[in-house]
Design an enzyme around this catalytic site. Structure first.
Site, short mmCIF file in Angstrom:
data_model
loop_
_atom_site.label_atom_id
_atom_site.label_comp_id
_atom_site.label_asym_id
_atom_site.label_seq_id
_atom_site.Cartn_x
_atom_site.Cartn_y
_atom_site.Cartn_z
N ASP A 117 55.74 -3.65 43.90
CA ASP A 117 54.56 -4.02 42.81
C ASP A 117 53.11 -3.39 42.98
O ASP A 117 52.50 -3.79 43.96
CB ASP A 117 54.41 -5.59 42.87
CG ASP A 117 53.36 -6.01 41.80
OD1 ASP A 117 53.27 -5.39 40.53
OD2 ASP A 117 52.81 -7.18 41.88
N ASP A 157 51.28 -0.10 36.22
CA ASP A 157 51.92 -1.61 37.26
C ASP A 157 53.43 -1.28 37.07
O ASP A 157 54.21 -1.30 36.03
CB ASP A 157 51.44 -2.88 36.39
CG ASP A 157 52.05 -3.87 37.12
OD1 ASP A 157 52.46 -3.61 38.52
OD2 ASP A 157 51.96 -5.07 36.71
#
Ligand SMILES: *[C@@H]1O[C@H](CO)[C@@H](O)[C@H](O)[C@H]1NC(C)=O
Ligand SMILES: *[C@@H]1O[C@H](CO)[C@@H](O)[C@H](O)[C@H]1NC(C)=O
Ligand SMILES: *[C@@H]1O[C@H](CO)[C@@H](O)[C@H](O)[C@H]1NC(C)=O
Length: 386
Positions: free
Chosen positions: A81, A259
């Site tokens: 992440d 992201d």
């Protein structure tokens, strides 16, 4: 003589670089294609002492990385992440157990000093993970990294993932703690059979930086996100009537971040509508009634799958770099249902109004983050061949 001294100095410099420089890691990633909604993920803003939204939304399709923790090492895998910092895993019998590790130590500082208010990672739907911070040796592909701060996480309910490996800009992220100034990844096709994905650091990452396009990575002080500067969007040959100011960061709000922990790309609804109108105009596809796929109900723009249609390429024009999205990077197809959706989700309800460049849009690309240069480079790549 002078040249000998110069050589010696160069040699010593090289040696010093070798010794102080970060390592060079290569880790295979695993794609998880899920039909379940993972919780919306938030973390806290240490400056404001208030929870802020993290972009990990509708993260159904994610890429996980496997690490080992402790001595003797215990394997765990977590979602890779770039939109958050903390490294956390579930702990307990059969999992990582700090009492059985020779290298575990407690962290002297409070959770709050790391921005974890009440030792909780809070989720957008009010669910949370209670964390206990510790320091451990982390092993990645047989390389050991001592004293990495991580957390044992106990989900308070509703949390479906087993761990997250944060790669954000904050102090607690894996790349910050390992002092990796360059890292990269190649995310393989999520539906491709045997598709491979990989995460690289150090010279393994920087050696991929040839024939790439490069754009700046921007920062907002209180946030650990990687902001990128979007200036326009084209559908086929048509440039949409949006400009740099539509995607600008203003007082810490808005802007676009890249992201890996978010599946689809988030944009303002009016921008998604522009893409959809132009896409329909060019493809002449028929809209479908079935507006909401039950597995991805945030997707709004539904079309009947054609037996054949030339699909325009979508181009995101960033500052100094054009990122082309082939069909599979912007169309979500519901198999067997003969319908397909534009893979964009409206961010209008989000108070921070941040746009998010999700992992679906990053498939089959080598993406390289250079944190010394504050630049992001990318090029089309066949991740299976890396
Ligand atoms: C990673 O994937 C590559 C390519 O499939 C394979 O050759 C290699 O053995 C894998 N490494 C590990 C540690 O599984
Ligand atoms: C915690 O504090 C003690 C005493 O100040 C110190 O000896 C120890 O090394 C510290 N541990 C860590 C992990 O910083
Ligand atoms: C569709 O495309 C045609 C030809 O390029 C153009 O004249 C028309 O204005 C477009 N319609 C919409 C709704 O964008």
């Amino acid at each position: 003589m002078a040249s000998h001294i110069l050589s010696l100095i160069l040699f010593l410099l090289l040696l010093a670089t070798e010794l102080t420089c970060s390592s060079s890691i290569r880790v295979n990633l695993t794609v998880i294609v899920s039909r379940k909604t993972l919780p919306k993920y938030t973390h806290t803003n240490p400056l404001k002492n208030a929870p802020i939204k993290s972009p990990m939304k509708a993260s159904k399709d994610v890429y996980t990385m496997s690490l080992a923790i402790g001595t003797p090492p215990v394997q765990f895998s977590g979602i890779m992440d770039t939109g958050s910092d903390l490294i956390w895993t579930k702990c307990g019998p059969g999992l990582f157990d700090s009492s059985k590790s020779k290298t575990f130590s407690k962290v002297n500082k409070s959770c709050e000093s790391f921005g974890l208010i009440g030792c909780k990672q809070t989720y957008q739907d009010e669910k949370s993970v209670t964390v206990v911070l510790g320091q451990e040796t982390i092993s990645i592909e047989n390389e050991n990294f001592p004293n990495v701060i991580f957390a044992c996480g106990t989900p308070d309910g509703g949390v479906q993932n087993d761990g997250i490996i944060g790669l954000g800009r904050g102090d607690l992220s894996l790349v910050s703690q390992l002092k990796e100034s360059v890292f990269s990844y190649c995310l393989g096709s999520r539906f491709g059979p045997n598709s491979r994905s990989v995460f690289l650091t150090g010279f393994k990452a920087s050696s991929e930086n040839t024939n790439t396009q490069t754009m700046p990575l921007l920062k907002v002080d209180s946030k650990s996100y990687y902001y990128i500067s979007l200036e326009g969007i084209s559908v086929g040959e048509t440039k949409l009537p949006v400009t740099k100011s539509d995607f600008a960061i203003s007082n810490g709000y808005g802007g676009m971040i890249i992201d890996t922990g978010t599946t689809f790309t988030y944009l303002e609804k009016r921008v998604i509508d522009m893409i959809s109108n132009e896409f329909m105009n060019q493809t002449k596809l028929e809209k479908c009634e079935d507006h909401k796929p039950n597995d991805y109900d945030e997707l709004q723009h539904c079309f009947k799958s054609p037996s054949y249609a030339p699909f325009p390429k979508l181009v995101f024009h960033f500052e100094g770099a054009d990122w082309e999205l082939p069909r599979e990077n912007y169309i979500y197809e519901k198999h067997g249902a003969n319908v397909m959706y534009l893979a964009f989700i409206a961010n209008d309800k989000d108070e921070d109004k941040v746009s998010i460049f999700g992992n679906m849009q990053q498939q089959n690309m080598m993406v390289i983050y250079d944190l010394d240069q504050n630049s992001l480079s990318f090029k089309p790549a066949n991740c299976n061949l890396l």
